[in-house]
Design an enzyme around this catalytic site. Structure first.
Site, PDB file in Angstrom:
ATOM      1  N   SER A   1      48.467 -50.914 135.143  1.00 57.23           N
ATOM      2  CA  SER A   1      48.718 -51.956 136.153  1.00 57.23           C
ATOM      3  C   SER A   1      48.098 -51.545 137.494  1.00 57.23           C
ATOM      4  O   SER A   1      47.503 -52.363 138.193  1.00 57.23           O
ATOM      5  CB  SER A   1      50.223 -52.164 136.302  1.00 57.23           C
ATOM      6  OG  SER A   1      50.510 -52.845 137.479  1.00 57.23           O
TER       7      SER A   1
ATOM      8  N   TRP B   1      44.488 -52.034 137.289  1.00 58.38           N
ATOM      9  CA  TRP B   1      44.149 -53.465 137.341  1.00 58.38           C
ATOM     10  C   TRP B   1      43.963 -53.896 138.793  1.00 58.38           C
ATOM     11  O   TRP B   1      43.107 -54.730 139.097  1.00 58.38           O
ATOM     12  CB  TRP B   1      45.275 -54.291 136.691  1.00 58.38           C
ATOM     13  CG  TRP B   1      45.034 -55.769 136.759  1.00 58.38           C
ATOM     14  CD1 TRP B   1      44.394 -56.538 135.840  1.00 58.38           C
ATOM     15  CD2 TRP B   1      45.432 -56.661 137.809  1.00 58.38           C
ATOM     16  NE1 TRP B   1      44.354 -57.846 136.249  1.00 58.38           N
ATOM     17  CE2 TRP B   1      44.986 -57.957 137.460  1.00 58.38           C
ATOM     18  CE3 TRP B   1      46.112 -56.510 139.019  1.00 58.38           C
ATOM     19  CZ2 TRP B   1      45.196 -59.077 138.261  1.00 58.38           C
ATOM     20  CZ3 TRP B   1      46.312 -57.621 139.820  1.00 58.38           C
ATOM     21  CH2 TRP B   1      45.856 -58.891 139.444  1.00 58.38           C
ATOM     22  N   HIS B   2      44.789 -53.321 139.679  1.00 56.66           N
ATOM     23  CA  HIS B   2      44.739 -53.740 141.077  1.00 56.66           C
ATOM     24  C   HIS B   2      43.456 -53.312 141.769  1.00 56.66           C
ATOM     25  O   HIS B   2      43.030 -53.937 142.734  1.00 56.66           O
ATOM     26  CB  HIS B   2      45.946 -53.202 141.850  1.00 56.66           C
ATOM     27  CG  HIS B   2      47.181 -53.988 141.594  1.00 56.66           C
ATOM     28  ND1 HIS B   2      48.003 -53.732 140.522  1.00 56.66           N
ATOM     29  CD2 HIS B   2      47.729 -55.047 142.244  1.00 56.66           C
ATOM     30  CE1 HIS B   2      49.005 -54.598 140.533  1.00 56.66           C
ATOM     31  NE2 HIS B   2      48.861 -55.403 141.558  1.00 56.66           N
ATOM     32  N   GLY B   3      42.856 -52.245 141.308  1.00 54.05           N
ATOM     33  CA  GLY B   3      41.622 -51.828 141.964  1.00 54.05           C
ATOM     34  C   GLY B   3      41.021 -50.626 141.284  1.00 54.05           C
ATOM     35  O   GLY B   3      41.734 -49.810 140.686  1.00 54.05           O
TER      36      GLY B   3
ATOM     37  N   PHE C   1      41.053 -58.204 143.829  1.00 55.98           N
ATOM     38  CA  PHE C   1      41.495 -57.489 142.620  1.00 55.98           C
ATOM     39  C   PHE C   1      40.971 -58.149 141.347  1.00 55.98           C
ATOM     40  O   PHE C   1      40.967 -59.287 141.166  1.00 55.98           O
ATOM     41  CB  PHE C   1      43.006 -57.408 142.567  1.00 55.98           C
ATOM     42  CG  PHE C   1      43.575 -56.648 143.720  1.00 55.98           C
ATOM     43  CD1 PHE C   1      42.853 -55.602 144.289  1.00 55.98           C
ATOM     44  CD2 PHE C   1      44.778 -56.980 144.263  1.00 55.98           C
ATOM     45  CE1 PHE C   1      43.367 -54.906 145.376  1.00 55.98           C
ATOM     46  CE2 PHE C   1      45.302 -56.288 145.348  1.00 55.98           C
ATOM     47  CZ  PHE C   1      44.584 -55.261 145.900  1.00 55.98           C
TER      48      PHE C   1
END
Lengths: 458, 369
Positions: free
Chosen positions: A317, A320-322, A458
């Site tokens: 997760s 996923w954000h960066g 993102f």
């Protein structure tokens, strides 16, 4: 074309009357699709190739799955394709940087060339949404979508295209097939959501960013109070920014007769980290729960495996954000926090004796601390901020009191909203007063803003 | 689906949800508060321009105040003197401006200084069009400063982006201004603001009380100050300190060979012509003063071109039956730079104009002087 800008206002002014006329006809879906693609092309026309490709592959995969006995193979095609898309456009730079750093540390003079392309806006959101469709179909949780136009409209529906919520096919596709009923209350609700969202974004998030950006740009120049306040304000900035975007997206969709899922539910009132993730970016958290955590085994195979699954899910997760190690660490820190709060919640003392407010403050403090990794430019900066918070002096932070008043007012509102005094906010004069105050504030005091949304990157 | 969702999808994480009727109440309330607010503000905030008033330089962006000043000047004065920093009096005190010497010549206060420092014809046109609506049925002296045709840059015609003053007042889309490259969003916003008065009022509050900053930016500069405390209800007074008695030669400014833009191709001249047409369409008696440009500062080639330009401008004014005067060039020592006279220069210019037949006919005779 961001929701809070004039070009979007113009786009919507043209789109909406036409939509209301066409919504009862067979042109509804083609019109929605063309409008959504136009909206997306305004960011960059080349993005259309990407979304078109992603849509076509997943649509075809499910068509094939329906007629083939090798369903798993077709699911793998979809997974590999989607992950490759994300990997190529989102993580190529990250991988290149890390490989080059490794080569350099091994004194190898060769360096991979930089990919040199920008992350297409919204790719993380629509790829996940599309993946959920193929997985749900594979699992037999939903019917095959026969119409390519309906499926393409589902992937690209413009209110939620660039930053979610990540809708599930089983929620949105049936809505797309029915003639939407747009009532006066839908329009009123849509406007209410939109104004609140715009206030969060323009009056709050963009305001807080002025202070936060200054401090985080040069953390070595600031001392403990400034760093603490900047982190505290960033905690609210990102909430206002993203939940403001979602409110606007949901408001626009509501005016079109669609219900998008609630994405934020006062996350800073959570009493545990598990609850926090049930209130923060709910569409993504539930996506990871359904498609990563549970397939990994969830909490079914003992404590170690549960925590391993939780850890992996949180780290993915974070990634996923960066595409940066700071996001990975942020995910890992949250995973560790979840272990601790989960164990604490198992003790009767913590569960029954510790007051709710204390639990809320503990969770809030932890989440705020974790945001340091999310916001810092590098791991070095994050570490510098943490060490300076504890070891530098107490110089005047020059933090605007007005910003703190606004943040605490919202926090207080949320506390009261979730208390037995909620009825106060049910009173019509209070609701109308709040809307009027927000509109007046936006018109009179908020700067004209073209600032993008944090989650668009993102 | 809808019925199902009403149960499953929570509306929001707050209770700010209005019905259709409540929205109507909210919109009416907002409109009333904004309309009332700005009209009441005119009564609450003291604005008492005295003799020789001119808008303070720092309020040049305050179009709401300009509009208010226009209304006030139209009610008190026979003739309004309109233009850029030459009319405003960039290098002189407010009692050394052109309008001051007009009043001196007239022997009474009948000329108002509506010049604004930092303006150019494109912006002046927008200012008068959107914020100078009060100027109807008046006598208007408008000065054209040929400085705005001395280069492609001054004429806003460079292909490269150039940030000029008052972009919100120039035409946002048509005609196209080559050096103006703001985003569509900014242009559209500027175009909308002109038609919604409370936007200019909120700008006024920002300019006067918050150092021309949006409230959030202001609070960053003054983190511990109460924003309400900053609203003192006192307007900055017209400054009287800008005085320079040094001529361009004494300043060491050399002669120049300007790359003139001819009137047929000049955007600024085109905007100026439109402004004249606008003023005439509003039943004003318009008198145009061309220059007086500092011709002493021109190298021979540039001087020749300027004479041609001057003559073309005169021809256009004559053909269109517009009263005008191209005053004789002032003595070299009475200029501060290419276009701004010093105090005695303004006095001499006023004298010249009071001798001019067309001026007498259009401005003085009709005023009964």
């Amino acid at each position: 074309m961001l929701f809070h800008t004039w070009p979007f206002a113009l786009f919507f002014l043209v789109f909406y009357p036409a939509y209301l006329i066409l919504k009862g006809t067979r042109f509804r879906l083609p019109f929605l699709l063309v409008s959504s693609y136009f909206f997306y092309a305004c960011f960059n026309p080349l993005y259309l190739i990407l979304i078109g490709y992603s849509t076509l592959v997943d649509y075809t995969v499910v068509q094939r799955m329906a007629k083939s006995s090798r369903r798993k193979t077709w699911l793998s095609v979809s997974m590999v394709n989607n992950i490759a898309l994300l990997g190529f456009f989102k993580y190529a730079g990250f991988v290149t940087d890390n490989v080059n750093a490794l080569l350099s540390s091994l004194h190898i003079s060769y360096a991979l060339p930089e990919p040199g392309f920008l992350l297409p806006v919204g790719i993380s959101f629509y790829v996940f949404q599309s993946m959920s469709y193929t997985i749900d179909y594979y699992r037999g949780k939903m019917e095959r979508e026969k119409s390519l136009i309906a499926y393409a409209a589902f992937v690209s529906l413009f209110p939620r295209l660039v930053a979610g919520p990540i809708e599930r096919a089983k929620n949105l596709l049936p809505q797309l097939h029915k003639t939407p009923k747009v009532t006066t209350q839908d329009v009123a609700d849509g406007l209410s959501l939109f104004v609140v969202g715009m206030f969060k974004k323009v009056a709050l998030a963009d305001y807080l960013s002025l202070y936060v950006d200054n401090i985080y740009a040069a953390p070595g120049q600031y001392q403990s109070p400034a760093l603490i306040l900047a982190t505290f304000l960033f905690c609210w900035q990102i909430y206002f920014d993203f939940s403001g975007y979602t409110d606007m997206a949901r408001g626009i969709a509501r005016m079109m007769g669609f219900d998008l899922m609630l994405n934020f539910n006062n996350p800073y009132l959570s009493t545990s980290l598990g609850e926090f993730w049930g209130r923060w970016h709910i569409s993504l958290s539930s996506w990871f729960k359904d498609y990563v955590y549970i397939p990994l085994g969830g909490n079914r195979r003992g404590t170690f495996n549960t925590y391993r699954n939780m850890f992996l899910t949180m780290v993915i997760s974070g990634l996923w954000h960066g595409a940066a190690w700071t996001f990975v660490i942020w995910g890992a820190v949250h995973a560790l926090g979840r272990f601790v709060t989960r164990e604490l919640e198992r003790t009767p003392f913590y569960r029954e004796k510790v007051p709710k407010l204390i639990k809320q403050l503990i969770v809030f403090t932890f989440v705020t601390f974790a945001w340091i990794f999310f916001r810092a430019e590098s791991i070095g900066d994050a570490w510098l901020i943490i060490t300076r918070i504890f070891s530098s002096g107490w110089a005047n932070p020059y933090c605007p009191v007005w910003a703190l008043i606004m943040v605490f007012s919202v926090w207080l509102y949320q506390f009261v909203y979730e208390s037995r005094f909620r009825w106060i906010f049910d009173l019509a004069p209070v609701r109308i007063g709040l809307i009027v105050a927000m509109i007046l504030y936006l018109i009179m005091f908020a700067p004209s803003s073209d600032q993008g949304f944090i989650y668009l990157q993102f | 689906m809808k019925e199902a969702n009403e149960v499953t999808t929570p509306f929001s994480s707050n209770n700010v949800r209005l019905s259709g009727r409540e929205w109507i109440v909210a919109v009416v309330l907002c409109s009333a508060l904004l309309c009332l607010g700005q009209s009441l503000w005119g009564h609450i905030e003291k604005f008492d321009p005295g003799t020789d008033y001119r808008l303070p330089y720092e309020l040049g962006n305050d179009y709401w105040l300009y509009s208010r000043y226009c209304r006030w000047a139209c009610s008190k004065y026979d003739t309004l003197v309109v233009g850029d920093s030459v009319v405003w009096g960039h290098y002189v005190s407010s009692d050394n401006t052109l309008s001051h010497y007009f009043n001196q010549q007239a022997g009474r206060e009948c000329f108002a200084n509506l010049g604004v420092d930092g303006f150019h014809p494109a912006a002046l046109g927008g200012l008068l069009k959107y914020y100078g609506r009060a100027i109807t049925g008046k006598k208007v002296i408008i000065q054209f400063n040929p400085l705005w045709m001395t280069s492609l840059k001054h004429d806003l015609q460079t292909a490269k982006e150039f940030h000029f003053n008052h972009p919100k007042l120039v035409p946002q889309f048509f005609p196209k201004i080559p050096c103006y490259k703001d985003s569509f969003s900014k242009r559209f916003s500027a175009a909308v603001e002109r038609y919604i008065p409370f936007f200019s009022w909120t700008s006024h509050l920002r300019i006067v009380y918050f150092e021309n900053m949006a409230l959030p930016n202001w609070t960053l500069e003054h983190p511990y100050r109460n924003p309400l405390g900053a609203v003192t209800l006192k307007l900055p007074v017209s400054d009287n300190n800008l005085q320079e008695n040094v001529s361009w030669m004494e300043k060491g400014i050399a002669q120049e060979n300007f790359q003139w833009v001819i009137p047929a191709q000049s955007l600024q001249w085109r905007f100026f012509r439109q402004t004249i047409e606008l003023l005439r369409a509003r039943n004003n008696a318009v008198f145009v003063v061309v220059g007086p440009f500092n011709e002493h500062m021109l190298k021979p080639d540039s001087y020749k071109t300027y004479q041609k330009i001057k003559s073309e401008i005169e021809t256009w004014l004559r053909r269109n039956n517009i009263a005008y005067c191209v005053p004789d060039v002032l003595p070299s020592k009475l200029y501060r730079d290419a276009s701004h006279p010093l105090g005695p220069g303004y006095a001499m210019l006023a004298e010249q104009l009071f001798e001019n037949e067309s001026f007498k006919l259009t401005i003085l005779n009709e005023s009964g002087d």
